[in-house]
Scaffold this active site. Sequence first.
Site, PDB file in Angstrom:
ATOM      1  N   SER A  76       0.931  -1.193   0.337  1.00 33.17           N
ATOM      2  CA  SER A  76       0.351   0.126   0.455  1.00 33.17           C
ATOM      3  C   SER A  76       1.072   1.343  -0.095  1.00 33.17           C
ATOM      4  CB  SER A  76      -0.976  -0.046   1.299  1.00 33.17           C
ATOM      5  OG  SER A  76      -0.522   0.189   1.998  1.00 33.17           O
ATOM      6  N   HIS A 110      -5.147  -4.121  -1.500  1.00 27.96           N
ATOM      7  CA  HIS A 110      -5.312  -2.788  -2.462  1.00 27.96           C
ATOM      8  C   HIS A 110      -4.984  -3.700  -3.859  1.00 27.96           C
ATOM      9  CE1 HIS A 110      -5.031   0.571   0.136  1.00 27.96           C
ATOM     10  NE2 HIS A 110      -3.825   0.144   0.858  1.00 27.96           N
ATOM     11  N   LYS A 153     -12.785  -1.031   0.958  1.00 29.96           N
ATOM     12  CA  LYS A 153     -11.702  -0.068  -0.248  1.00 29.96           C
ATOM     13  C   LYS A 153     -12.108  -0.652  -1.847  1.00 29.96           C
ATOM     14  CE  LYS A 153      -6.593  -0.287   2.528  1.00 29.96           C
ATOM     15  NZ  LYS A 153      -6.988  -0.865   2.693  1.00 29.96           N
TER      16      LYS A 153
HETATM   17  C1  LIG Z   1      -6.960  -1.216   4.748  1.00 29.10           C
HETATM   18  C2  LIG Z   1      -5.691  -3.129   4.671  1.00 29.10           C
HETATM   19  C3  LIG Z   1      -6.221  -3.903   5.573  1.00 29.10           C
HETATM   20  C4  LIG Z   1      -7.172  -3.598   6.459  1.00 29.10           C
HETATM   21  O1  LIG Z   1      -8.932  -3.128   6.066  1.00 29.10           O
HETATM   22  P1  LIG Z   1      -9.912  -3.200   6.986  1.00 29.10           P
HETATM   23  O2  LIG Z   1     -11.010  -3.862   6.476  1.00 29.10           O
HETATM   24  O3  LIG Z   1     -10.185  -1.958   6.708  1.00 29.10           O
HETATM   25  O4  LIG Z   1      -9.652  -4.007   8.246  1.00 29.10           O
HETATM   26  C5  LIG Z   1      -5.972  -4.986   5.954  1.00 29.10           C
HETATM   27  N1  LIG Z   1      -4.693  -5.682   5.116  1.00 29.10           N
HETATM   28  C6  LIG Z   1      -4.525  -4.369   3.992  1.00 29.10           C
HETATM   29  C7  LIG Z   1      -3.158  -5.012   3.656  1.00 29.10           C
HETATM   30  C8  LIG Z   1      -4.851  -3.083   3.905  1.00 29.10           C
HETATM   31  O5  LIG Z   1      -4.361  -2.261   2.749  1.00 29.10           O
END
Ligand SMILES: *Cc1c(COP(=O)(O)O)cnc(C)c1O
Length: 415
Positions: A190, A218, A249
């Site tokens: 990310s 991502h 996301k």
């Molecule tokens: C955003 C993210 C998470 C967390 O996701 P949530 O559903 O908001 O808890 C976990 N792993 C990665 C790689 C992320 O980018």
Amino acid sequence: MAFSDKNREILEQELDNIRDAGLFKEERIICAPQDSEIEVVFPMGAEEKKVINMCANNYLGLSSHPDVVEAARKGLDHRGYGMSSVRFICGTQDIHKQLEEKLTEFLGTEDTILFPSCMDANCGVFEAVLNEEDVMIADRLVHASIVDGMRLAKAQQDTYKHSNMDHLEKKLKLHRDKRLRMIITDGNFSMDGDLAKLDKIVALADKYDALVFVDDSHASGFIGKTGRGTHEHCGVMGKIDVFTTTLGKALGGASGGCVSGRKEIVEMCRQKARPYLFSNTIAPVVVEGALAVLNLISKNTGRRDKLEKNTEFWRKGLTEAGFVLKDGETPIVPVMLFNAKLSQDFANDLYERGIYAIGFFFPVVPKGQARIRTQLSAAHEMSHLEKALAAFIEVGKKYDILGKSKQEIIEKYGN
Ligand SMILES: *Cc1c(COP(=O)(O)O)cnc(C)c1O
């Protein structure tokens, strides 16, 4: 006394330390649905300002898409507001099972189990599946939630240098005697926007009889020709043993996550994963919204294709203007500034020009690698990107960094 002056002082001191280190995080308040243009209040008490959003994980522009909102509304009418239960007591509706099936189909796996979030999925999966005879071998840049999940598991922990396959192979050899070896990586990292070398990782896993774990938060929905994720991009569909990913996301952006993969692994999570067993089920509204998202993006690839075009335009524009970018091809485009203060000043100047992007610096990224992380969305129109690019160039000129190398920027501003 419930909360003594002494206790308050101790915590106030901690907060002051965070402020003194320049690490105090201040929220910007958004007074609109999530989109490519939003109204923002910053700092607190300031006037509302309309800005172009360059820092959401709203990759497919579905966070306030009318079809998704409508589906969520129907979910509210048909299945109510909340379930007041964890999944295994009385918190599983037909739509939860449908969403699990749909995710299995979309990701090309054997089975899927929903979690309240991907953070919860990561905190549950390792402990549920692995024991003290096993080893977890993680890329050194994996997401914080994976680090936490690994801490909760009893298996031995080890790491390999970021995307370094020779180092990974060494570690696999070292741990030959373990019962299970699990290679752990993000699909799309990310902070840098670079993709894991899943083809090479799968080959090594075959050679050393290891399991492959990928957090594709991502990537799910937009990486790969039909948006299935990093495994599609790398040509290893069906070969990843366990995924975690988020619905928070690209896939609608509300909340929720899952573990998806080999059916035995998913079943172990259903039996043993603590965030699944002891935290409430995903709200029906969110489940219906996510189902609508998967239907939308399974029908055609228009949104991920538009995102790809936007990404190309943005990378090319910034490169030609003379910015130093992190190489890559994903919609995470870090504009490197190297100096922490410069990254903050740059972001403030962008904000004044109606562009919302955030400067990241240590400890979120390594020391000396401060940057503005920009993120593209299918909700961006060319007019947004042209305006944002013009603002970046204006601010780049102000700080005299256009056409300057990393070395020259560091000489000028330090790092
Ligand atoms: C955003 C993210 C998470 C967390 O996701 P949530 O559903 O908001 O808890 C976990 N792993 C990665 C790689 C992320 O980018």
